[in-house]
Structures are given as C-alpha cells and as structure tokens.
Enzyme design. Structure first.
Site, PDB file in Angstrom:
ATOM      1  N   CYS A 130       1.636  -2.107  -0.217  1.00 12.86           N
ATOM      2  CA  CYS A 130       0.248  -2.329  -0.620  1.00 12.86           C
ATOM      3  C   CYS A 130       0.062  -3.846  -0.733  1.00 12.86           C
ATOM      4  O   CYS A 130       0.904  -4.602  -0.250  1.00 12.86           O
ATOM      5  CB  CYS A 130      -0.100  -1.593  -1.918  1.00 12.86           C
ATOM      6  SG  CYS A 130       0.764  -2.142  -3.407  1.00 12.86           S
ATOM      7  N   ARG A 166       0.023   0.827  -6.022  1.00 17.89           N
ATOM      8  CA  ARG A 166       0.210   1.959  -5.111  1.00 17.89           C
ATOM      9  C   ARG A 166       1.613   2.061  -4.540  1.00 17.89           C
ATOM     10  O   ARG A 166       2.208   3.143  -4.541  1.00 17.89           O
ATOM     11  CB  ARG A 166      -0.797   1.874  -3.952  1.00 17.89           C
ATOM     12  CG  ARG A 166      -2.238   2.027  -4.396  1.00 17.89           C
ATOM     13  CD  ARG A 166      -3.201   1.654  -3.294  1.00 17.89           C
ATOM     14  NE  ARG A 166      -3.166   0.211  -3.077  1.00 17.89           N
ATOM     15  CZ  ARG A 166      -3.835  -0.422  -2.127  1.00 17.89           C
ATOM     16  NH1 ARG A 166      -4.571   0.270  -1.274  1.00 17.89           N
ATOM     17  NH2 ARG A 166      -3.774  -1.732  -2.021  1.00 17.89           N
ATOM     18  N   ASP A 210      -7.310   0.756  -3.548  1.00 18.00           N
ATOM     19  CA  ASP A 210      -6.528   0.045  -4.561  1.00 18.00           C
ATOM     20  C   ASP A 210      -7.002   0.405  -5.971  1.00 18.00           C
ATOM     21  O   ASP A 210      -8.130   0.081  -6.350  1.00 18.00           O
ATOM     22  CB  ASP A 210      -6.654  -1.459  -4.322  1.00 18.00           C
ATOM     23  CG  ASP A 210      -5.654  -2.271  -5.115  1.00 18.00           C
ATOM     24  OD1 ASP A 210      -5.062  -1.732  -6.085  1.00 18.00           O
ATOM     25  OD2 ASP A 210      -5.462  -3.445  -4.774  1.00 18.00           O
TER      26      ASP A 210
END
Length: 154
Positions: free
Chosen positions: A7, A13, A124
């Site tokens: 990420c 994540r 996100d």
C-alpha cells in the site's frame, strides 16, 4: 513462493493483509511453502509500527501483527517475490513504475484472483477511517490468492 502486499505507507492495508494472509497460509498448512511480507510504495511512514486502528482490527479477530515495522518497497523485493499485490490503482501504478526493468509483471491488484472483481481495489482507511471495511475486503480477496498460490506450488 513469496508474496509481498503493498500500500502507500505500509501502516494500514498492507500490514493488515500480511497478518491476515500469514494466518490463513498457516491454517492451510503451507507456511513452509509461502512466505508473506508487506511494504509501502513510499517511505512516508518508514520505521513506524502498524496504525493503531489496524492493530485494533487484528486484535479483534485474534490475528498476530508480530510487531511489523513499515518499510518501503525496494529493488530486491522484485527479485525475491513471486507476487507483489497492491491495494489500489495508485499503488499498482507506483509499484510498476518502481520495478526494475522487466519485473513490473510481478505487480497485481488485490482482487485480481477474485473472479468477477478483478478490477476492484481497497480504499485507504487512513483517509476513510473505515478499517473494518478494509478487513472485510481482505477477507474476501485473500482466500482467492491462497487458492491460486496453492495451485502453483503443487
């Protein structure tokens, strides 16, 4: 076989994906054949632990985070990994742009192994604050990666 989840900063994540995938790989009895890591496309959070909200979700589901520390994706990752699995379109693009020549094909989107959802991504949660949604999306995508990888190692 080595998989790296990616990420932007490697604090939300991708560490959640790493911890969750390590658990399902171990439960499937293939931890000796599939290694799991995570990284960020930027160095914005390098050296930081996983976000407290990521840790809270992992704790909620009794998943160990093993003290993961954020790091940036580097050239050696592309040589070592079989799959670099990115969480959103920007992460895919950035990871491909960062790849040493000829290795950009190792970069894949998180839902590429999920039939009918190959172009879906995970937003996100650092921005949305929806960490449970991230967990739910990963819970859908990760088992499909396990099926794919198990076929490749057998």
């Amino acid at each position: 076989m080595k998989v790296i989840f990616v990420c932007l900063g490697n604090i939300c994540r991708s560490p959640m994906a790493e911890a969750m995938f390590k658990k399902i790989v171990a439960e499937a009895g293939v931890a000796d054949q599939i290694s799991v890591d995570s990284a960020g496309t930027s160095n914005i959070a390098e050296g930081s632990p996983a976000d407290s909200r990521t840790k809270a979700i992992l704790d909620k589901y009794h998943i160990k985070d093993d003290g993961m520390i954020a790091r940036q994706l580097c050239d050696s990752d592309y040589y070592d990994a079989d799959y670099i699995i990115a969480m959103d379109q920007m992460n895919v693009r950035d990871a491909k742009d960062m790849a040493p020549a000829g290795l950009e094909n190792k970069v894949h989107g998180i839902f590429e192994a999920t039939l009918g959802k190959e172009n879906r991504y995970i937003v996100d949660p650092w921005i949305t604050h929806r960490f449970q949604d991230t967990y739910n999306s990963l819970s859908e995508a990760l088992p499909n990666w396990l099926v794919k990888l198990k076929k490749e190692i057998n």
